[in-house]
Design a protein around this motif. Structure first.
Motif, short mmCIF file in Angstrom:
data_model
loop_
_atom_site.label_atom_id
_atom_site.label_comp_id
_atom_site.label_asym_id
_atom_site.label_seq_id
_atom_site.Cartn_x
_atom_site.Cartn_y
_atom_site.Cartn_z
N PRO A 12 0.84 -1.21 0.00
CA PRO A 12 0.00 0.00 0.00
C PRO A 12 0.87 1.25 0.00
CG PRO A 12 0.12 -0.91 2.21
CD PRO A 12 0.96 -1.81 1.33
N ILE A 13 0.28 2.38 -0.28
CA ILE A 13 1.05 3.62 -0.33
C ILE A 13 1.58 3.98 1.06
CG2 ILE A 13 -0.90 5.20 0.04
CD1 ILE A 13 0.36 6.97 -2.20
N HIS A 19 3.56 3.76 8.31
CA HIS A 19 4.36 4.83 7.74
C HIS A 19 4.27 4.88 6.22
CE1 HIS A 19 7.38 1.99 6.26
NE2 HIS A 19 7.27 1.37 7.42
N ASN A 20 4.71 5.98 5.68
CA ASN A 20 4.81 6.23 4.25
C ASN A 20 5.83 5.25 3.65
OD1 ASN A 20 5.45 7.28 1.71
ND2 ASN A 20 5.45 9.40 2.39
N ASN A 21 5.43 4.53 2.59
CA ASN A 21 6.31 3.51 2.03
C ASN A 21 7.28 4.00 0.97
OD1 ASN A 21 5.54 1.22 3.58
ND2 ASN A 21 3.64 1.05 2.39
N TRP A 22 7.12 5.23 0.49
CA TRP A 22 8.07 5.79 -0.48
C TRP A 22 8.17 7.30 -0.28
CZ3 TRP A 22 7.60 5.31 -6.56
CH2 TRP A 22 8.85 5.62 -7.15
N PRO A 23 8.72 7.73 0.84
CA PRO A 23 8.77 9.16 1.17
C PRO A 23 9.57 9.99 0.17
CG PRO A 23 10.10 7.87 2.70
CD PRO A 23 9.31 6.90 1.90
N TYR A 41 6.55 10.49 -2.47
CA TYR A 41 5.31 11.08 -1.98
C TYR A 41 5.48 11.56 -0.54
CZ TYR A 41 3.33 8.43 -5.90
OH TYR A 41 3.06 7.92 -7.14
N SER A 42 5.14 12.81 -0.30
CA SER A 42 5.14 13.32 1.07
C SER A 42 3.87 12.84 1.76
CB SER A 42 5.19 14.85 1.07
OG SER A 42 3.98 15.38 0.55
N ASP A 43 3.81 13.01 3.06
CA ASP A 43 2.60 12.64 3.79
C ASP A 43 1.41 13.47 3.33
OD1 ASP A 43 4.04 10.77 5.19
OD2 ASP A 43 4.36 12.05 6.95
N ASP A 44 1.66 14.73 3.00
CA ASP A 44 0.59 15.58 2.47
C ASP A 44 0.12 15.08 1.11
OD1 ASP A 44 0.67 17.21 4.70
OD2 ASP A 44 1.96 18.72 3.77
N ASP A 45 1.07 14.62 0.28
CA ASP A 45 0.70 14.04 -1.02
C ASP A 45 -0.24 12.86 -0.83
OD1 ASP A 45 2.27 15.82 -2.48
OD2 ASP A 45 4.02 14.50 -2.45
N ILE A 46 0.11 11.99 0.10
CA ILE A 46 -0.69 10.79 0.33
C ILE A 46 -2.08 11.14 0.83
CG2 ILE A 46 -0.89 8.72 1.79
CD1 ILE A 46 2.13 8.47 1.67
N GLU A 47 -2.15 12.10 1.73
CA GLU A 47 -3.46 12.52 2.25
C GLU A 47 -4.33 13.05 1.11
OE1 GLU A 47 -5.32 15.67 5.54
OE2 GLU A 47 -3.15 15.25 5.47
N ARG A 48 -3.74 13.82 0.22
CA ARG A 48 -4.49 14.38 -0.91
C ARG A 48 -4.89 13.29 -1.89
NH1 ARG A 48 -1.26 17.95 -1.64
NH2 ARG A 48 0.12 17.01 -3.19
#
Length: 315
Positions: free
Chosen positions: A255-256, A277-281, A284-291
């Protein structure tokens, strides 16, 4: 070979030395081939590894798993591999690069007939076209001129097949067509890539699902004796064809963010999502993932790789 020697070879650009650096055969270990693939991809196609600002993007930790399993199928150490990583994980791009790398650098040309099958013909055609266009790159043409004795200067926008001068053919097709008709063993595909074969539209029809499964099985059982298959997909539903494959063959579920665990009970498999946690920081930033999750049509299936997270509304 140490890095200083490698850098010297690449800086000099001597054709024979560069070809030897990237070339491989059955005597090379998996680790050696994977190192060559990583180096080859970044040297010839650096744009794939840059962000919007032109900065280098480091590989995700799970990319090594993609590459290892693709190589195992290519070498017939494992016959099948299911890659159900999230949309945007670069699973398709890395597979395209891997196929091009093998066509260019495998001294033994282990795979002679590569077939790509998708739900929509446009997807499989684009896959084949992209691999073809890698060899239209000026730098690639210089070092691998024998792949096509006559290469078009103009990049093709879409094509369904090509043949190399080194005896390798690549074809595109759809999982909506019957795959019968390949009888002689030397004309059977020996490497199949099933790419994006299950969509939300297909999941709404049990009849379409079964027809596609039958055609995919027809293609799989029509492989040559040492043939293998890679499945590139998104885990959209526990009632679809992807679910039939999950856990049946070596499987990657990424998952992302977070992770997915497969729970087996009474010969059944279900997926459990665990937030994390974010699997490819680097990508993608955490903000990117949220969006991304906020605006995705199906965040559970496309990005969290676990349909159990959301409602299964397809039936």
């Amino acid at each position: 070979m140490d890095y200083s020697v490698i850098q010297k070879i690449l800086d000099s650009g001597v054709l024979d030395d560069v070809r030897y650096l990237f070339g491989f055969d059955s005597k090379n270990t998996d680790a050696e081939v994977l190192f060559k693939f990583s180096l080859w991809s970044r040297w010839f196609f650096p744009d794939f590894f840059l962000d919007d600002s032109g900065e280098n993007i480091s590989d995700a930790p799970f990319h090594k798993e993609f590459d290892e399993n693709n190589l195992r199928v290519y070498r017939y150490d494992s016959q099948y591999y299911v890659n159900s990583a999230y949309r945007g994980s670069a699973k398709t791009t890395r597979t395209k690069l891997f196929i091009a790398f093998c066509i260019a650098n495998d001294f033994e040309h282990k795979r002679k007939y590569i077939k790509v099958l998708s739900k929509d013909n446009s997807n499989s055609r684009q896959f084949v076209t992209d691999v073809y266009n890698f060899f239209c790159d000026r730098k690639v043409r210089y070092y691998y001129g024998e792949v096509f004795t006559k290469t078009e200067e103009k990049r093709r926008e879409a094509m369904s097949e090509f043949d190399t001068s080194t005896g390798i053919k690549m074809r595109a097709g759809t999982v909506g067509q019957e795959q019968r008709g390949q009888i002689a063993d030397d004309t059977r595909p020996d490497f199949i890539i099933f790419d994006d074969f299950e969509t939300r539209e297909v999941l709404r029809s049990a009849i379409k699902l079964q027809a596609i499964w039958d055609n995919m099985e027809e293609a799989r059982t029509g492989l040559s004796k040492t043939g293998g298959a890679v499945y590139l997909c998104n885990y959209l539903s526990e009632r679809g064809n992807v679910h039939k494959l999950i856990g049946k063959y070596p499987t990657t579920i990424i998952p992302i963010k977070g992770k997915v665990e497969l729970i087996k009970s009474d010969n059944n498999i279900s997926a459990k999502y665990i937030d994390g946690h974010n699997n490819w920081p680097a990508m993608y930033s955490d903000d990117d993932i949220e969006r991304i999750l906020k605006f995705a049509d199906d965040p559970a299936g496309e990005y969290l790789s676990c349909p159990a997270v959301g409602e299964d509304v397809y039936f």
